[in-house]
Structure formats: C-alpha cells, structure tokens
Design an enzyme around this catalytic site. Structure first.
Site: not given
Length: 336
Positions: A278, A313
């Site tokens: 991210k 994840r």
C-alpha cells in the site's frame, strides 16, 4: 459504549493466569479499556466483561479449510489490467495458473482472486466483464488444484459465477453494502465471508477521509455488519473481519489502525490484514514503486502477527513466509 483491546504478548515468561488470545500463539493478562469521551485505562484481563472476554479467547473455527490457530498467508491474484501493483500480469488463465502454483509452493494456503481494481480512483467494472476475467481463471485453477479460493468482489452475480467455478469464500471490500443480493447469496450457499471496511467507493475513497476515532468507528462498523450477516444466516464463526487498511484512510489513519489491530479480536472473528504494497508503506519506507515495497510490507505483516492477526493478504508470498518462519522461531521458539 466501552471498548476493550487485549494487550497481546509473546514472551516465554507467561503468568499462570494469562489467557490465550483467540486460541492462537499469543497471550494476554491485561486489557485496554477505551472510552470515546474519557482517557483509556489498563485493567486486568479477568475484569473484562464475560462476553467480550469469551470472544477474545475463543479459538477461531476453521474457515475454508484454513486453520486459524497460526498465521495463514493469502496470496493475491489480480486478473485486472489496472491494479496498482500487478495489473495486466496474470489476466490469462495460463499465467494465472502459473502464478498460483508459484504462490502455493512459497506458502500461500488460499488464493484471493479479483477482477475489479479497487485502487484509489478506480472505476466500477461491468458485471459481465468482471465475470469473464475471474470465472475462467478460477476454473483453470480448480482443475489443477484444490487450494481454497477467495473471490474478491462486491457483486452477487460475480460471486455466483466464481462459486460455480470453484471459489470457497467471498471477500467484499464494500462490507456487503454495495450489492444487497450478495450477503443473502452467501448465506443461501453456506459460503464463508470476509467483511471489510471502506469509507466511500474506490473512485472517491481517498478524497479527504475523516473519522471521529478511526479504530473505534471501524470497530462499530464491523460490529454492525457482523450483526447483519449473522441475521441473514451466516454464522459468526464463518465471518472474517478486515479493517481495510488504505481504503478511505490517510497515512495517520492507517498507522492508528495498525497500532490497534488487537481491538478487533473483541468481535470474536478472525482478522485479515491487507496492507501489502500500500502507498503508506512506500511513503514511510521511501519506495515509490509498489513492486519495491516488499520489505515494508513484510514489516507491517509481522507487526500484525504480533497482534494476533490470523490471515495476511500479500503479494510477496515467499518473502513473507520466510520472514514469518523466522519471526515464529525467534519469538515463539517454534518452527512450522
């Protein structure tokens, strides 16, 4: 309302009266009692309300064949042309199958397949197009492997096609609020689900997101969504929660959530952390390109494991698995 965050520990010197966190690898004997309108305080774990303490300590039931008494890796497979990190690399079934086999070999125990990019600014994908991207890939994987498959979608028709092709779990970044037919479908088909928080749709979610208290606001949201899902017939034991790192959050919001991940154990459901590559990781770590954010992603993943997160994840499966094994060996004294 009062909120309760277990304070997780992994030290080998464990007091005799300590509790095991969620049936997993950590323990706690203190809890942070959090108020919206008063200072937080630390209390003894046994002083936590009985229902909340039971949710904190209860072993998590297997979901889609995942054993949640130890950290599990979910490999990301984006079959999209425009995902922020790997768009266009695995669109064809053959490429997707090769990538899946690689991730399984490196430690992934479930594959999360998405056909609609949810990066900031991404536009909605037509249902037929999303099905055409995901269902053939799932079918190809299922013909060659029995690995659990998660379909990452907001839409009931896409989930239906994916389930027919062999998907085992539905992962909805919209928390089952985008398509009113999706949650009932999952209940009817006895499909486990992952419910995530996002403030706004991908098109607008990073346009000045605001919260009164990001951790508590998201806790309330997930609690409400769990109640809705349970009311439809999905057992709490088959619901995974995801606080939605990077979805309608600033860098400070993300950091506050990461510091408070253990709070979500009070919901009595497994926690999924999806922070891999991210932007905030690139901002803090100095990696402009997403593909260069593996070291930072691993650091965040291990911070999550230290708070009892059951599912990671990730894009970089092999690297994360190696780091996780070393963390377990050096911190817990065990090698899995």
């Amino acid at each position: 309302m009062i909120y309760y965050r277990p304070i997780p520990r992994s030290d080998r010197a464990r007091p005799s009266g300590a509790y095991t966190l969620a049936g997993g690898w950590l323990w706690f004997d203190q809890v942070e009692e959090i108020h919206r309108d008063a200072p937080a305080r630390v209390i003894a774990a046994e002083d936590t309300p009985a229902e909340i303490l039971s949710r904190m300590t209860a072993p998590r039931t297997d979901i889609a064949r995942l054993q949640l008494d130890s950290p599990q890796l979910m490999g990301i497979l984006n079959v999209t042309p425009d995902s922020f990190s790997d768009g266009g690399q695995y669109n064809a079934p053959a490429a997707a199958m090769a990538r899946t086999q690689e991730m399984i070999a490196h430690g992934a125990v479930i594959i999360d397949i998405g056909g609609e990019s949810t990066r900031p600014g991404a536009e909605e994908v037509d249902i037929t197009e999303e099905i055409n991207r995901t269902a053939p890939v799932i079918s190809a994987i299922r013909k060659n492997s029995d690995v659990p498959i998660s379909i990452d979608t907001r839409k009931a028709p896409v989930a239906g096609a994916a389930h027919k092709a062999g998907a085992n779990l539905v992962n909805d970044v919209a928390g089952f609020t985008f398509d009113p037919d999706l949650a009932p479908y999952c209940a009817q088909q006895n499909l486990p689900v992952c419910v995530m928080h996002a403030q706004g749709t991908p098109e607008i979610m990073q346009n000045d997101p605001r919260y009164d208290n990001v951790a508590l606001d998201i806790y309330d949201y997930l609690s409400d969504r769990i109640d809705v899902l349970v009311g439809l017939g999905i057992p709490r034991s088959q619901i995974i929660t995801d606080p939605g790192i990077g979805f309608g959050k600033t860098l400070d919001h993300n950091l506050m959530l990461l510091q408070n991940l253990a709070l979500f154990h009070s919901l009595g459901c497994p926690i999924l952390l999806g922070a891999s590559r991210k932007r905030f990781i690139g901002t803090i770590g100095g990696a402009e390109e997403a593909r260069h954010r593996a070291p930072g992603s691993i650091a965040v993943a291990l911070a999550g494991v230290a708070q009892g997160v059951q599912i990671l994840r990730v894009h970089d499966v092999g690297e994360t698995n190696e780091a996780l094994k070393l963390w377990q060996a050096s911190t817990l004294g065990s090698v899995s």
